[in-house]
Design a protein around this motif. Structure first.
Motif, PDB file in Angstrom:
ATOM      1  N   VAL A  20       0.861  -1.191   0.000  1.00  0.00           N
ATOM      2  CA  VAL A  20       0.000   0.000   0.000  1.00  0.00           C
ATOM      3  C   VAL A  20       0.891   1.232   0.000  1.00  0.00           C
ATOM      4  O   VAL A  20       1.848   1.330   0.758  1.00  0.00           O
ATOM      5  N   PHE A  21       0.529   2.162  -0.870  1.00  0.00           N
ATOM      6  CA  PHE A  21       1.379   3.317  -1.126  1.00  0.00           C
ATOM      7  C   PHE A  21       1.376   4.324   0.029  1.00  0.00           C
ATOM      8  O   PHE A  21       0.338   4.728   0.509  1.00  0.00           O
ATOM      9  N   TYR A  22       2.589   4.704   0.474  1.00  0.00           N
ATOM     10  CA  TYR A  22       2.712   5.842   1.393  1.00  0.00           C
ATOM     11  C   TYR A  22       3.996   6.573   1.054  1.00  0.00           C
ATOM     12  O   TYR A  22       5.068   5.969   1.009  1.00  0.00           O
ATOM     13  N   GLU A  79     -12.034  11.330  -1.780  1.00  0.00           N
ATOM     14  CA  GLU A  79     -10.640  11.052  -2.133  1.00  0.00           C
ATOM     15  C   GLU A  79     -10.680   9.807  -3.011  1.00  0.00           C
ATOM     16  O   GLU A  79     -10.844   8.687  -2.524  1.00  0.00           O
ATOM     17  N   ALA A  80     -10.543  10.020  -4.321  1.00  0.00           N
ATOM     18  CA  ALA A  80     -10.835   8.946  -5.276  1.00  0.00           C
ATOM     19  C   ALA A  80      -9.755   7.873  -5.320  1.00  0.00           C
ATOM     20  O   ALA A  80     -10.028   6.742  -5.704  1.00  0.00           O
ATOM     21  N   LEU A  81      -8.510   8.244  -4.960  1.00  0.00           N
ATOM     22  CA  LEU A  81      -7.398   7.279  -5.008  1.00  0.00           C
ATOM     23  C   LEU A  81      -6.668   7.371  -3.678  1.00  0.00           C
ATOM     24  O   LEU A  81      -5.694   8.102  -3.528  1.00  0.00           O
ATOM     25  N   SER A  82      -7.138   6.606  -2.719  1.00  0.00           N
ATOM     26  CA  SER A  82      -6.798   6.927  -1.330  1.00  0.00           C
ATOM     27  C   SER A  82      -5.610   6.158  -0.755  1.00  0.00           C
ATOM     28  O   SER A  82      -5.020   6.577   0.227  1.00  0.00           O
ATOM     29  N   ALA A  83      -5.265   5.004  -1.313  1.00  0.00           N
ATOM     30  CA  ALA A  83      -4.156   4.159  -0.804  1.00  0.00           C
ATOM     31  C   ALA A  83      -4.357   3.809   0.675  1.00  0.00           C
ATOM     32  O   ALA A  83      -5.289   3.095   1.004  1.00  0.00           O
ATOM     33  N   SER A  84      -3.552   4.376   1.574  1.00  0.00           N
ATOM     34  CA  SER A  84      -3.637   3.997   2.997  1.00  0.00           C
ATOM     35  C   SER A  84      -4.810   4.661   3.725  1.00  0.00           C
ATOM     36  O   SER A  84      -5.127   4.288   4.854  1.00  0.00           O
ATOM     37  N   ILE A  89      -8.198  10.583   6.376  1.00  0.00           N
ATOM     38  CA  ILE A  89      -8.248  10.651   7.848  1.00  0.00           C
ATOM     39  C   ILE A  89      -7.793  12.031   8.318  1.00  0.00           C
ATOM     40  O   ILE A  89      -8.398  12.643   9.189  1.00  0.00           O
ATOM     41  N   ARG A  90      -6.741  12.534   7.678  1.00  0.00           N
ATOM     42  CA  ARG A  90      -6.299  13.886   8.048  1.00  0.00           C
ATOM     43  C   ARG A  90      -7.383  14.913   7.716  1.00  0.00           C
ATOM     44  O   ARG A  90      -7.633  15.834   8.499  1.00  0.00           O
ATOM     45  N   TYR A  91      -8.033  14.774   6.560  1.00  0.00           N
ATOM     46  CA  TYR A  91      -9.111  15.719   6.228  1.00  0.00           C
ATOM     47  C   TYR A  91     -10.205  15.645   7.307  1.00  0.00           C
ATOM     48  O   TYR A  91     -10.727  16.666   7.752  1.00  0.00           O
ATOM     49  N   ALA A  92     -10.535  14.409   7.729  1.00  0.00           N
ATOM     50  CA  ALA A  92     -11.604  14.246   8.729  1.00  0.00           C
ATOM     51  C   ALA A  92     -11.214  14.910  10.045  1.00  0.00           C
ATOM     52  O   ALA A  92     -12.041  15.537  10.704  1.00  0.00           O
ATOM     53  N   LYS A  93      -9.941  14.784  10.423  1.00  0.00           N
ATOM     54  CA  LYS A  93      -9.533  15.307  11.737  1.00  0.00           C
ATOM     55  C   LYS A  93      -9.131  16.776  11.696  1.00  0.00           C
ATOM     56  O   LYS A  93      -9.173  17.450  12.719  1.00  0.00           O
ATOM     57  N   GLU A  94      -8.702  17.252  10.535  1.00  0.00           N
ATOM     58  CA  GLU A  94      -8.071  18.578  10.528  1.00  0.00           C
ATOM     59  C   GLU A  94      -8.818  19.638   9.720  1.00  0.00           C
ATOM     60  O   GLU A  94      -8.493  20.822   9.829  1.00  0.00           O
ATOM     61  N   VAL A  95      -9.778  19.234   8.904  1.00  0.00           N
ATOM     62  CA  VAL A  95     -10.526  20.249   8.129  1.00  0.00           C
ATOM     63  C   VAL A  95     -11.896  20.431   8.780  1.00  0.00           C
ATOM     64  O   VAL A  95     -12.686  19.486   8.837  1.00  0.00           O
ATOM     65  N   ALA A 108      -7.750  -4.039  -3.287  1.00  0.00           N
ATOM     66  CA  ALA A 108      -8.397  -4.633  -2.111  1.00  0.00           C
ATOM     67  C   ALA A 108      -7.518  -4.431  -0.867  1.00  0.00           C
ATOM     68  O   ALA A 108      -8.017  -4.152   0.223  1.00  0.00           O
ATOM     69  N   GLN A 109      -6.199  -4.561  -1.069  1.00  0.00           N
ATOM     70  CA  GLN A 109      -5.288  -4.377   0.074  1.00  0.00           C
ATOM     71  C   GLN A 109      -5.352  -2.950   0.609  1.00  0.00           C
ATOM     72  O   GLN A 109      -5.346  -2.717   1.816  1.00  0.00           O
ATOM     73  N   ALA A 110      -5.427  -1.992  -0.322  1.00  0.00           N
ATOM     74  CA  ALA A 110      -5.517  -0.591   0.097  1.00  0.00           C
ATOM     75  C   ALA A 110      -6.808  -0.377   0.888  1.00  0.00           C
ATOM     76  O   ALA A 110      -6.797   0.263   1.947  1.00  0.00           O
ATOM     77  N   VAL A 111      -7.913  -0.935   0.407  1.00  0.00           N
ATOM     78  CA  VAL A 111      -9.201  -0.739   1.082  1.00  0.00           C
ATOM     79  C   VAL A 111      -9.178  -1.338   2.486  1.00  0.00           C
ATOM     80  O   VAL A 111      -9.668  -0.724   3.445  1.00  0.00           O
ATOM     81  N   GLU A 112      -8.531  -2.485   2.598  1.00  0.00           N
ATOM     82  CA  GLU A 112      -8.409  -3.102   3.925  1.00  0.00           C
ATOM     83  C   GLU A 112      -7.616  -2.173   4.850  1.00  0.00           C
ATOM     84  O   GLU A 112      -7.985  -1.942   5.996  1.00  0.00           O
ATOM     85  N   SER A 113      -6.555  -1.618   4.295  1.00  0.00           N
ATOM     86  CA  SER A 113      -5.719  -0.716   5.094  1.00  0.00           C
ATOM     87  C   SER A 113      -6.493   0.567   5.455  1.00  0.00           C
ATOM     88  O   SER A 113      -6.386   1.071   6.579  1.00  0.00           O
ATOM     89  N   ILE A 114      -7.322   1.083   4.536  1.00  0.00           N
ATOM     90  CA  ILE A 114      -8.130   2.282   4.846  1.00  0.00           C
ATOM     91  C   ILE A 114      -9.067   1.957   6.022  1.00  0.00           C
ATOM     92  O   ILE A 114      -9.149   2.731   6.990  1.00  0.00           O
ATOM     93  N   LYS A 115      -9.713   0.771   5.951  1.00  0.00           N
ATOM     94  CA  LYS A 115     -10.676   0.406   7.002  1.00  0.00           C
ATOM     95  C   LYS A 115      -9.991   0.334   8.360  1.00  0.00           C
ATOM     96  O   LYS A 115     -10.488   0.883   9.352  1.00  0.00           O
ATOM     97  N   THR A 116      -8.828  -0.331   8.404  1.00  0.00           N
ATOM     98  CA  THR A 116      -8.082  -0.446   9.667  1.00  0.00           C
ATOM     99  C   THR A 116      -7.726   0.946  10.197  1.00  0.00           C
ATOM    100  O   THR A 116      -7.900   1.243  11.381  1.00  0.00           O
TER     101      THR A 116
END
Ligand code: SAM
Length: 426
Positions: A20-22, A79-84, A89-95, A108-116
């Protein structure tokens, strides 16, 4: 697999897999996007609220409704291409003032990582996870009642395949945030590929980074125009290995007719590296335009006569079309800059944002720029100290500024002939 925790801004994300891209270098991109979204939403929410209030007032006056309280304006971000999921999450907490964020990815791996990560940061009430192709998801949100207030496109490389769906699924006056990282293509290494992807021929010139921004803006505008929509750029920056633009998208077929006067072809001299812009359409200054002085200042010079460059009698290459209207809204940029300066503790990269936006604010609205070393390099002369060169132009009664996009850059409204005169006196 071992889990790596990464903290950035108010978010903490766990990376279970390297797949997953970071990219830590993009912290600046995310910080800047948070500052831009904060100020954009502040203004946009006020606009929406005023519209809702007017609607309610009209309904009350016509006796259709007895309530005088408008519903709360909803602000949704995709966020159409969200990766991790880090950015969402930053938008949710900071905007502030955001109603809902959708964090989407095809992997699928990225989506799992987003959920976690969404659960780990306790933002489930704001961030919804989606596993879909970005285009398909945006097409499902084409209907005006389903459109997003802001869409963030941060792909690998070129964003153009996402633009058709993005420009249709954004609200009137909504914000599109677009990154492009295929700088080699945009900066003239592969003009044919650039035409295929962006609909414009790139050029290898001293001002290729601003050209890249203007090619991307042209590309977004052309996609928007197909649906009677048009863009108004708020901020366009070139940093590190990528470019990022923040544009508002509006509806209005009449405005789309003005697009040709916002685009130009670029004649690039192979001898002296000089660039001359030729507008695609007639230019009619309109006193009701937001900033007529600015509009006048970017009026391109006349097209070159014949094939050869008037300064060195060499051939031209033809590039473009590029966006030749302003690429920033200086009032908006100033509000973002002040926001960051007043909240330095919230932005890990505030010093860099401060530096870049301060330069952006000073940029002349003249398209493209020279670089002083290249100008002197072309005639095999030692470079004149930049300050001396700039004072010579100022003394001749013209304006100068830097561009944030290149060191030693020089933007000016002076004619090229004057610059060559100064070079000759050195
Ligand atoms: N925005 C992220 C951030 O700030 O950390 C980085 C996004 S990364 C550069 C690009 C992501 O796009 C990858 O996770 C990839 O799986 C995803 N992707 C590629 N093609 C896609 C598509 N057609 N639809 C949705 N996601 C896609």
């Amino acid at each position: 697999a071992p889990t790596k925790a990464i903290k950035e801004g108010q978010a903490e994300i766990c990376m279970k897999t390297e797949k997953v891209f970071y990219n830590p270098v993009q912290e600046f991109n995310r910080d800047l996007s948070i500052a831009v979204l904060t100020k954009f939403i502040e203004g946009y929410k006020a606009e929406l609220t005023a519209k809702l209030e007017k609607k309610v007032r009209n309904k009350t006056l016509s006796g259709e409704s007895s309530t005088d309280k408008p519903p709360e304006a909803e602000i949704t971000i995709l966020e159409a291409l969200s990766a991790s999921g880090l950015r969402s999450i930053r938008y949710a907490k900071e905007v502030p003032n955001v109603t809902k964020i959708i964090a989407n990815d095809l992997s699928a791996q990225a989506v799992e990582s987003i959920k976690t990560n969404v659960a780990h940061n306790q933002v489930e009430h704001l961030v919804e996870t989606s596993h879909d192709d970005a285009c398909m998801l945006m097409y499902k949100h084409k209907h005006p009642s389903k459109r997003f207030s802001a869409i963030d496109l941060d792909p690998y490389g070129c964003p153009s395949i996402f633009l058709d769906s993005a420009v249709q699924s954004i609200q009137d006056g909504g914000l599109l945030l677009v990154t492009a990282t295929d700088m080699a293509v945009l900066a003239g290494n592969s003009p044919e590929t650039c035409y295929a992807k962006y609909g414009a021929v790139s050029l290898k010139t001293k001002c290729c980074h601003e050209m890249a921004l203007r090619i991307l803006l042209q590309c977004i505008e052309s996609h928007a125009n197909r649906y009677s929509r048009y863009i108004v750029p708020l901020l366009s920056i070139s940093v590190d290995f990528y470019i990022r633009v923040f544009v508002r998208v509006y509806s209005g077929a009449i405005h789309c007719k003005k697009t040709t006067s916002k685009l130009s072809m670029v004649y690039h001299c192979v001898g002296c590296d000089h660039t001359t812009l030729t507008p695609l359409g007639g230019f009619k200054p309109n006193p009701s335009d937001k900033n007529p002085a600015q509009v006048k200042a970017f009026l391109p010079t006349a097209p070159p006569v014949g094939e050869l460059c008037e300064h060195c009698a060499q051939r031209h290459h033809l590039g473009g079309p590029i966006w030749s209207a302003p690429i920033h809204d200086i009032d908006f940029v100033t509000s973002v800059l002040h926001h960051v300066q007043d909240n330095t503790e919230r932005f890990g990269t505030w010093k860099r944002i401060d530096g870049v936006l301060s330069m952006v604010r000073e940029e002349l609205p003249v398209p493209l720029y020279y670089t002083v070393d290249k100008l002197f390099g072309r005639v095999h002369l030692e470079t004149m100290p930049t300050l001396m060169f700039r004072s010579a132009i100022l003394n001749a009664g013209y304006q100068v500024s830097y561009s944030h996009a290149a060191k030693n850059s020089l933007k000016t409204d002076a004619p090229a002939a004057l610059l060559w005169d100064i070079v000759r006196t050195w």
